[in-house]
Design a protein around this motif. Structure first.
Motif, PDB file in Angstrom:
ATOM      1  N   SER A   1      67.529  21.804  29.642  1.00  0.00           N
ATOM      2  CA  SER A   1      66.272  21.519  28.963  1.00  0.00           C
ATOM      3  C   SER A   1      65.656  20.212  29.436  1.00  0.00           C
ATOM      4  O   SER A   1      64.455  20.014  29.280  1.00  0.00           O
ATOM      5  CB  SER A   1      66.468  21.505  27.447  1.00  0.00           C
ATOM      6  OG  SER A   1      67.350  20.485  27.102  1.00  0.00           O
ATOM      7  N   MET A   2      66.450  19.315  30.030  1.00  0.00           N
ATOM      8  CA  MET A   2      65.909  18.010  30.403  1.00  0.00           C
ATOM      9  C   MET A   2      65.717  17.818  31.902  1.00  0.00           C
ATOM     10  O   MET A   2      64.877  17.044  32.322  1.00  0.00           O
ATOM     11  CB  MET A   2      66.823  16.897  29.868  1.00  0.00           C
ATOM     12  CG  MET A   2      66.707  16.714  28.387  1.00  0.00           C
ATOM     13  SD  MET A   2      65.007  16.357  27.908  1.00  0.00           S
ATOM     14  CE  MET A   2      65.081  16.536  26.158  1.00  0.00           C
ATOM     15  N   ASN A   3      66.517  18.455  32.744  1.00  0.00           N
ATOM     16  CA  ASN A   3      66.449  18.182  34.185  1.00  0.00           C
ATOM     17  C   ASN A   3      65.971  19.352  35.017  1.00  0.00           C
ATOM     18  O   ASN A   3      65.615  19.169  36.178  1.00  0.00           O
ATOM     19  CB  ASN A   3      67.823  17.762  34.717  1.00  0.00           C
ATOM     20  CG  ASN A   3      68.163  16.358  34.328  1.00  0.00           C
ATOM     21  OD1 ASN A   3      67.292  15.507  34.251  1.00  0.00           O
ATOM     22  ND2 ASN A   3      69.423  16.121  34.055  1.00  0.00           N
ATOM     23  N   VAL A   4      66.019  20.559  34.474  1.00  0.00           N
ATOM     24  CA  VAL A   4      65.740  21.734  35.280  1.00  0.00           C
ATOM     25  C   VAL A   4      64.426  22.354  34.820  1.00  0.00           C
ATOM     26  O   VAL A   4      64.331  22.828  33.691  1.00  0.00           O
ATOM     27  CB  VAL A   4      66.897  22.748  35.166  1.00  0.00           C
ATOM     28  CG1 VAL A   4      66.567  24.009  35.923  1.00  0.00           C
ATOM     29  CG2 VAL A   4      68.177  22.133  35.681  1.00  0.00           C
ATOM     30  N   ALA A   5      63.402  22.328  35.701  1.00  0.00           N
ATOM     31  CA  ALA A   5      62.135  22.962  35.359  1.00  0.00           C
ATOM     32  C   ALA A   5      62.359  24.461  35.253  1.00  0.00           C
ATOM     33  O   ALA A   5      62.942  25.069  36.146  1.00  0.00           O
ATOM     34  CB  ALA A   5      61.092  22.657  36.425  1.00  0.00           C
ATOM     35  N   GLY A   6      61.914  25.063  34.156  1.00  0.00           N
ATOM     36  CA  GLY A   6      62.113  26.498  33.980  1.00  0.00           C
ATOM     37  C   GLY A   6      63.501  26.842  33.471  1.00  0.00           C
ATOM     38  O   GLY A   6      63.927  27.991  33.553  1.00  0.00           O
TER      39      GLY A   6
ATOM     40  N   TYR B   1      71.800  20.520  27.603  1.00  0.00           N
ATOM     41  CA  TYR B   1      71.066  19.280  27.833  1.00  0.00           C
ATOM     42  C   TYR B   1      70.455  19.268  29.232  1.00  0.00           C
ATOM     43  O   TYR B   1      69.275  18.969  29.409  1.00  0.00           O
ATOM     44  CB  TYR B   1      72.008  18.092  27.649  1.00  0.00           C
ATOM     45  CG  TYR B   1      71.391  16.775  28.011  1.00  0.00           C
ATOM     46  CD1 TYR B   1      70.501  16.164  27.148  1.00  0.00           C
ATOM     47  CD2 TYR B   1      71.670  16.160  29.224  1.00  0.00           C
ATOM     48  CE1 TYR B   1      69.913  14.963  27.481  1.00  0.00           C
ATOM     49  CE2 TYR B   1      71.080  14.963  29.570  1.00  0.00           C
ATOM     50  CZ  TYR B   1      70.208  14.365  28.696  1.00  0.00           C
ATOM     51  OH  TYR B   1      69.621  13.187  29.036  1.00  0.00           O
ATOM     52  N   ASP B   2      71.248  19.627  30.230  1.00  0.00           N
ATOM     53  CA  ASP B   2      70.768  19.590  31.614  1.00  0.00           C
ATOM     54  C   ASP B   2      69.634  20.590  31.819  1.00  0.00           C
ATOM     55  O   ASP B   2      68.619  20.277  32.442  1.00  0.00           O
ATOM     56  CB  ASP B   2      71.926  19.892  32.567  1.00  0.00           C
ATOM     57  CG  ASP B   2      71.543  19.619  34.011  1.00  0.00           C
ATOM     58  OD1 ASP B   2      71.110  18.494  34.296  1.00  0.00           O
ATOM     59  OD2 ASP B   2      71.648  20.539  34.845  1.00  0.00           O
TER      60      ASP B   2
ATOM     61  N   TYR C   1      55.581  23.383  38.552  1.00  0.00           N
ATOM     62  CA  TYR C   1      56.243  24.589  38.047  1.00  0.00           C
ATOM     63  C   TYR C   1      55.779  24.898  36.632  1.00  0.00           C
ATOM     64  O   TYR C   1      55.350  26.014  36.326  1.00  0.00           O
ATOM     65  CB  TYR C   1      57.767  24.427  38.058  1.00  0.00           C
ATOM     66  CG  TYR C   1      58.468  25.589  37.418  1.00  0.00           C
ATOM     67  CD1 TYR C   1      58.830  26.708  38.165  1.00  0.00           C
ATOM     68  CD2 TYR C   1      58.743  25.604  36.050  1.00  0.00           C
ATOM     69  CE1 TYR C   1      59.439  27.789  37.579  1.00  0.00           C
ATOM     70  CE2 TYR C   1      59.343  26.686  35.450  1.00  0.00           C
ATOM     71  CZ  TYR C   1      59.703  27.774  36.219  1.00  0.00           C
ATOM     72  OH  TYR C   1      60.296  28.854  35.634  1.00  0.00           O
ATOM     73  N   ASP C   2      55.841  23.884  35.750  1.00  0.00           N
ATOM     74  CA  ASP C   2      55.500  24.112  34.344  1.00  0.00           C
ATOM     75  C   ASP C   2      54.031  24.491  34.179  1.00  0.00           C
ATOM     76  O   ASP C   2      53.688  25.348  33.367  1.00  0.00           O
ATOM     77  CB  ASP C   2      55.824  22.868  33.509  1.00  0.00           C
ATOM     78  CG  ASP C   2      57.316  22.781  33.203  1.00  0.00           C
ATOM     79  OD1 ASP C   2      58.018  23.780  33.487  1.00  0.00           O
ATOM     80  OD2 ASP C   2      57.776  21.752  32.704  1.00  0.00           O
TER      81      ASP C   2
ATOM     82  N   ASN D   1      64.460  26.356  30.295  1.00  0.00           N
ATOM     83  CA  ASN D   1      64.443  26.530  28.843  1.00  0.00           C
ATOM     84  C   ASN D   1      64.999  27.861  28.334  1.00  0.00           C
ATOM     85  O   ASN D   1      65.796  27.860  27.397  1.00  0.00           O
ATOM     86  CB  ASN D   1      63.025  26.347  28.308  1.00  0.00           C
ATOM     87  CG  ASN D   1      62.845  24.973  27.710  1.00  0.00           C
ATOM     88  OD1 ASN D   1      63.829  24.284  27.486  1.00  0.00           O
ATOM     89  ND2 ASN D   1      61.625  24.580  27.465  1.00  0.00           N
TER      90      ASN D   1
ATOM     91  N   ASP E   1      63.740  11.986  30.539  1.00  0.00           N
ATOM     92  CA  ASP E   1      63.690  12.897  31.669  1.00  0.00           C
ATOM     93  C   ASP E   1      62.305  13.507  31.855  1.00  0.00           C
ATOM     94  O   ASP E   1      61.470  13.466  30.965  1.00  0.00           O
ATOM     95  CB  ASP E   1      64.714  14.016  31.468  1.00  0.00           C
ATOM     96  CG  ASP E   1      66.110  13.467  31.334  1.00  0.00           C
ATOM     97  OD1 ASP E   1      66.694  13.121  32.367  1.00  0.00           O
ATOM     98  OD2 ASP E   1      66.595  13.360  30.197  1.00  0.00           O
TER      99      ASP E   1
ATOM    100  N   LYS F   1      56.945  17.876  27.907  1.00  0.00           N
ATOM    101  CA  LYS F   1      56.863  18.403  26.546  1.00  0.00           C
ATOM    102  C   LYS F   1      56.021  17.485  25.661  1.00  0.00           C
ATOM    103  O   LYS F   1      55.264  17.951  24.803  1.00  0.00           O
ATOM    104  CB  LYS F   1      58.268  18.567  25.956  1.00  0.00           C
ATOM    105  CG  LYS F   1      58.953  19.830  26.461  1.00  0.00           C
ATOM    106  CD  LYS F   1      60.448  19.848  26.205  1.00  0.00           C
ATOM    107  CE  LYS F   1      61.079  20.999  26.985  1.00  0.00           C
ATOM    108  NZ  LYS F   1      62.519  20.878  27.117  1.00  0.00           N
TER     109      LYS F   1
ATOM    110  N   GLU G   1      61.269  16.673  32.011  1.00  0.00           N
ATOM    111  CA  GLU G   1      60.908  17.755  31.100  1.00  0.00           C
ATOM    112  C   GLU G   1      60.484  17.211  29.740  1.00  0.00           C
ATOM    113  O   GLU G   1      59.596  17.742  29.096  1.00  0.00           O
ATOM    114  CB  GLU G   1      62.079  18.733  30.945  1.00  0.00           C
ATOM    115  CG  GLU G   1      62.252  19.670  32.133  1.00  0.00           C
ATOM    116  CD  GLU G   1      61.196  20.768  32.144  1.00  0.00           C
ATOM    117  OE1 GLU G   1      60.879  21.281  31.075  1.00  0.00           O
ATOM    118  OE2 GLU G   1      60.691  21.087  33.228  1.00  0.00           O
TER     119      GLU G   1
ATOM    120  N   THR H   1      58.348  19.389  39.160  1.00  0.00           N
ATOM    121  CA  THR H   1      58.562  19.888  37.806  1.00  0.00           C
ATOM    122  C   THR H   1      57.237  20.217  37.135  1.00  0.00           C
ATOM    123  O   THR H   1      57.086  21.271  36.515  1.00  0.00           O
ATOM    124  CB  THR H   1      59.308  18.826  36.980  1.00  0.00           C
ATOM    125  OG1 THR H   1      60.354  18.290  37.779  1.00  0.00           O
ATOM    126  CG2 THR H   1      59.885  19.406  35.733  1.00  0.00           C
TER     127      THR H   1
ATOM    128  N   SER I   1      69.938  11.933  37.965  1.00  0.00           N
ATOM    129  CA  SER I   1      69.909  13.208  37.243  1.00  0.00           C
ATOM    130  C   SER I   1      68.820  14.121  37.795  1.00  0.00           C
ATOM    131  O   SER I   1      68.889  15.335  37.634  1.00  0.00           O
ATOM    132  CB  SER I   1      69.673  12.960  35.751  1.00  0.00           C
ATOM    133  OG  SER I   1      68.455  12.282  35.554  1.00  0.00           O
TER     134      SER I   1
END
Lengths: 282, 284
Positions: free
Chosen positions: B241-246, B238-239, A209-210, B248, A184, A190, A186, A206, A44
């Motif tokens: 918010s969980m797998n892609v930075a930025g 889902y993808d 970036y955040d 949201n 995951d 969080k 993110e 990731t 993923s």
């Protein structure tokens, strides 16, 4: 026929004809004539990146299609073996028992320790990190921080980030005393961003970036090497993993064309946009 | 003295009940407020109708919206006729204690409680692999239909059951055949129940993630046929918010679209229900 029932009748006619005009059934066959279609499945972490590479590949090779499915590295390898997918995605190196498979690295991803931004601790040695995860150190005071209990965030079973972390720190998952188990990247970020005493580990891209977009986390260096995409790309960052495309037989035909394209400099900008480190020279 | 304590008791009960009712509505208001606050500014005509770019951080959700509608269409197209048939069988063609009826009812109750990820794995094994549909909207829609059927059948069956025995006897006394009775008496009377079942099922289908990620898949291209893989709105959220930075901001905007879609379905079906019952109660 009264006016209102006529109005409703007219409305129905308009709606139905509009629908038929927008989605004409005669142009909408159940089965489409098959073009050449590459099916890719797995990690993923890699799925958003490979989808983007696939889209660019489709525009350069019209008539071919790249369908990306997700579900985790283990599934990517299983699907490549059973032939359900043409290419599997694994966000780790192949294991010795998978040596009969063919792996092609397309990019690197580093894993680093993250803390909350308000945590005064700026550096942890490998031994300190190990002790925190095994529950030997349970208070931030021990490593020069505030007098507060540590909150250990660990990854769920089956995630390649977990395997890589355990391997690097020479740990077994049962040794770890975790307070929170996450899935995951993110989700991990969080969790740490929401707790000033948390310690977690996530993908550098990731996290970087955040952190630059206002999320209150800090990336710790590992063995004094800063955790950035650049150090991962140079290969100096100690804890990194290869993003691998896996095939069951030596890549040939369209599969080889796709893997070559993913490794070439033509997809470098896409890899950087997803916060991974491309291979050094295309 | 006892009057006084009675008064206090009444007062306490009122406070408790008001508090409970208010607390129940807080999560809903909070959720909607959060969605509107974070998602509204990203919502636009372009967002709803254009294709996603850069893993969904840019662009829109056009193909994903179409895939979702197709998935729900396949699901309802299969589930509604089958559900109606089974509900009629259970309530009109068998006695309440019939062996087959009890078996069907029992298995439906078990199925209604099965987690959706199990339906996903089942759908992947049956539709994608054994029947060879692969990752496709067809596989996803059929899996959703399996998931929705138990709720649909049980609700519709209940709404057939509450129709009074006198109405059935009157129909029989008038010499109406079984099919005429079903068509002219039972179906119109059961329409509100059918709609409730349909909405419950639709809501479950449209918000589904786990069952779809293994059946209709992850591809966010505009589907060209039902055999194409298509990402649903919930999988996209889902993808992002969980797998892609930025991802949201667009996850919020997509969630807002999904919730609006649910609202529209609810409103239109209650409108249909009220019209239907009005036009069928009195002979014209």
């Amino acid at each position: 026929m009264g006016f209102s029932s006529f109005f409703i009748f007219a409305l129905r006619v308009i709606l139905i004809s509009h629908f038929l005009w927008t989605f004409p059934p005669w142009e909408y066959p159940i089965a489409r004539a098959e073009g050449t279609r590459l099916i890719i499945s797995g990690s993923s972490t890699m799925a958003p990146l490979v989808s983007e590479i696939g889209k660019r590949f489709e525009t350069l090779h019209p008539g071919n299609r790249v369908d990306v499915q997700t579900g985790g590295s283990s599934r990517g390898i299983a699907d490549a073996v059973t032939g359900l997918a043409d290419i599997g995605m694994a966000s780790r190196a192949l294991k010795p028992q998978e040596a009969h498979l063919f792996g092609s690295v397309i990019a690197y991803d580093g894993i680093t320790i993250i803390l909350h931004r308000d945590n005064p601790v700026k550096f942890l040695t490998d031994v300190q990190i190990r002790d925190m995860y095994t529950g030997t150190i349970t208070n931030w005071k021990t490593v020069g921080g505030n007098d507060a209990p540590t909150l250990v965030v660990n990854k769920a079973e089956g995630r390649s980030t977990l395997e890589l972390f355990l391997h690097f720190f020479n740990l077994q998952n049962r040794d770890i005393h975790a307070h929170v188990v996450i899935g995951d990247n993110e989700q991990g970020i969080k969790t740490v961003a929401g707790n000033p005493h948390a310690i977690g580990y996530v993908s550098i891209g990731t996290a970087q970036y955040d952190a630059t977009h206002g999320i209150p986390i800090r990336l710790l260096p590992l063995q004094h090497i800063p955790a950035t995409i650049e150090t991962v790309r140079k290969g100096t960052f100690p804890l990194s993993r290869p993003l691998t495309l896996v095939t069951n037989s030596p890549p040939a035909g369209l599969i080889k064309t796709f893997i070559d394209f993913a490794q070439s400099s033509q997809s470098h900008d896409l890899i950087l946009k997803q916060y991974f480190a491309p291979l050094q020279e295309g | 003295m006892s009057r006084q304590s009675n008064h206090v008791q009444e007062y306490c009960l009122t406070v408790i009940i008001w508090t409970a009712a208010t607390m129940v509505s807080i999560p809903f208001i909070w959720l909607m407020g959060d969605l509107l606050w974070n998602g509204w500014s990203h919502l636009s005509f372009n967002f709803v109708f254009s294709a996603p770019l850069n893993a969904g951080r840019e662009g829109g959700i056009g193909p994903i919206l179409i895939s979702t509608l197709l998935l729900v269409g396949v699901c309802m197209g299969v589930a509604v006729p089958m559900g109606m048939g089974t509900a009629l069988f259970l309530s009109e063609y068998t006695r309440h204690d019939h062996v087959l009826g009890r078996l069907i009812r029992g298995s439906l109750d078990v199925l209604a409680g099965v987690p959706s990820i199990v339906f996903g794995l089942f759908g992947n094994a049956l539709f994608c692999q054994v029947l060879g549909f692969g990752f496709s909207i067809l596989s996803g829609g059929l899996t959703l239909a399996c998931m929705v059927l138990p709720i649909l059948i049980r609700t519709v069956e209940e709404s057939f059951r509450v129709i009074s025995r006198e109405q059935r006897l009157s129909a029989a006394a008038l010499g109406l055949s079984k099919s005429t009775t079903i068509r002219t008496i039972l179906l119109p009377a059961a329409i509100p129940g059918l709609l409730v079942g349909g909405i419950l099922g639709l809501g479950r289908a449209i918000a589904e993630t786990a069952a779809l990620i293994f059946t209709s898949g992850y591809v966010d291209r505009m589907p060209e046929s039902l055999m194409d893989s298509g990402r649903s709105l919930a999988v996209h959220i889902y993808d992002l918010s969980m797998n892609v930075a930025g991802g949201n901001p667009h996850a919020y905007a997509t969630a807002l679209v999904l919730v609006s879609l649910l609202f529209m379905i609810n409103l239109s079906s209650s409108w249909i229900a009220s019209r239907w019952t009005l036009s069928n109660q009195l002979p014209t």
